[in-house]
Motif scaffolding. Structure first.
Motif, PDB file in Angstrom:
ATOM      1  N   GLU A  61      -3.337   7.571   0.336  1.00 29.98           N
ATOM      2  CA  GLU A  61      -3.652   6.351   1.356  1.00 29.98           C
ATOM      3  C   GLU A  61      -2.779   5.431   1.458  1.00 29.98           C
ATOM      4  O   GLU A  61      -2.431   4.848   0.145  1.00 29.98           O
ATOM      5  N   GLY A  62      -2.199   5.115   2.636  1.00 33.17           N
ATOM      6  CA  GLY A  62      -1.119   3.853   2.729  1.00 33.17           C
ATOM      7  C   GLY A  62       0.232   4.286   2.453  1.00 33.17           C
ATOM      8  O   GLY A  62       1.169   3.583   3.008  1.00 33.17           O
ATOM      9  N   SER A  63       0.375   5.734   1.958  1.00 30.62           N
ATOM     10  CA  SER A  63       1.986   6.228   1.815  1.00 30.62           C
ATOM     11  C   SER A  63       2.727   6.331   3.320  1.00 30.62           C
ATOM     12  O   SER A  63       1.897   6.826   3.997  1.00 30.62           O
ATOM     13  N   PRO A 119       1.005  -1.250  -0.067  1.00 33.53           N
ATOM     14  CA  PRO A 119       0.055  -0.144   0.184  1.00 33.53           C
ATOM     15  C   PRO A 119       0.996   1.316   0.067  1.00 33.53           C
ATOM     16  O   PRO A 119       0.481   2.338  -0.309  1.00 33.53           O
ATOM     17  N   THR A 120       2.095   1.100   0.325  1.00 36.67           N
ATOM     18  CA  THR A 120       2.863   2.286   0.394  1.00 36.67           C
ATOM     19  C   THR A 120       3.346   2.898  -1.050  1.00 36.67           C
ATOM     20  O   THR A 120       4.036   3.734  -1.180  1.00 36.67           O
TER      21      THR A 120
END
Length: 325
Positions: free
Chosen positions: A299-301, A87-88
């Motif tokens: 989102e997720g970064s 997710p990053t």
């Protein structure tokens, strides 16, 4: 002074074994984060591993136009699975190329693969890092049909015209500049840079490519670079005076096109772009850093996760991460 290398390839086979030293020295010079872009299915796992190992690395997955013909039948499913498990990650490097190397790759295939990845980036609400060589008209047409891009799309190593900047910007584009900018005439580069909205300017190195034109004493070199003479193939420290006002030169210690570019050379790019924009280095560094933090705060970064507590290299920060609308 903090900098964000918005586009590089630290997983490149030419420098992967030196990555720990390269990242350490670049971070020590003030580079807080690196957006490391994959180019084909073969290197996505490496990029993923680097993102997991180094807090300062933002992983990006994509198929570069040069590698379109090498893709597997299941490439798109594989790509989607990498985003599901990472997710990053952002999207990149993707794009279009009608240059000398790009002409060897069927352009209709390039367009198909590019469009699929662009649509995926929009669906996932992630920014995409876009390569474009001699295909800006085609690129604009595709971006208009798929966009706009509220999560942003980055035109990496932008060398397009000043006239096209507003059209791209309206769609949500950011413009990233590397050492390749020095290949453009200063007059043309200045006109183009002045057209870019201040909240859309990014800096990058495209390391290990795009070595800036500068006196060798101002450059960082990669340890063991085989293109350098024996006495010059070790990493070199910069003092602040060296990169505040880089002395742009064409001979650069007779460096060849094969000389590897160290991500700490983003300081040279900073100095050159700041000079053309009539800005102080510190002002442009802060501006471009804030812009990159905003772009990479999906989102997720890890950038978003570390907001307000510390940036990805471990330094303290308190940054705004408002998305572009």
């Amino acid at each position: 002074m903090k900098l964000f290398d918005a586009h590089c390839h630290l997983q490149d086979p030419r420098i992967i074994t030196k990555a720990p030293q390269i990242i350490t020295s670049a971070v020590a010079s003030g580079v807080s984060a690196f957006a490391v872009n994959g180019v084909s299915e073969k290197d996505w796992s490496l990029v993923k591993e680097m993102g997991a190992k180094y807090p300062s690395v933002v992983p990006c997955f994509g198929i570069h136009p040069w590698y379109v013909a090498e893709r597997s039948p299941q490439w798109f499913e594989t790509l989607k699975s990498f985003f599901e498990t990472t997710p990053t990650a952002a999207v990149g490097e993707i794009g279009l190329d009608k240059g000398s190397k790009g002409r060897e790759i069927d352009f209709s295939e390039q367009v198909t693969v590019f469009r699929q990845q662009l649509e995926l980036a929009k669906e996932l609400k992630k920014p995409a890092s876009v390569h474009c060589v001699r295909a800006f008209g085609d690129l604009l047409e595709i971006l208009k049909s798929v966009g706009p891009f509220p999560s942003g799309v980055m035109l990496h190593s932008y060398l397009g015209s000043a006239e096209m900047v507003p059209e791209f910007a309206k769609l949500g584009a950011y413009f990233s500049f590397s050492g390749f900018l020095m290949s453009m005439s200063e007059k043309k580069a200045k006109k183009m840079l002045k057209a870019v909205p201040s909240d859309r300017i990014l800096l990058e190195t495209d390391s290990p490519d795009a070595l800036p034109k500068a006196e060798s004493g101002c450059l960082y070199f990669v340890d063991g670079d085989p293109s350098l003479p024996e006495e010059g193939n070790s990493a070199q420290d910069l003092d602040s005076a060296s990169y505040d006002k880089p002395n742009v030169s064409s001979d650069s210690m007779k460096l060849t096109k094969e000389t590897l570019n160290h991500p700490a050379n983003i300081h040279i790019v900073l100095g050159y772009v700041a000079q053309l924009l009539d800005m102080k280095n510190e002002e442009l560094a802060e501006l471009s850093y804030q812009n990159a933090v905003r772009l990479f705060s999906y989102e997720g970064s890890k950038i978003l996760l570390d907001r307000g507590t510390g940036d990805v290299s471990g330094h303290t920060q308190n940054q705004s991460t408002t998305h572009v609308s």
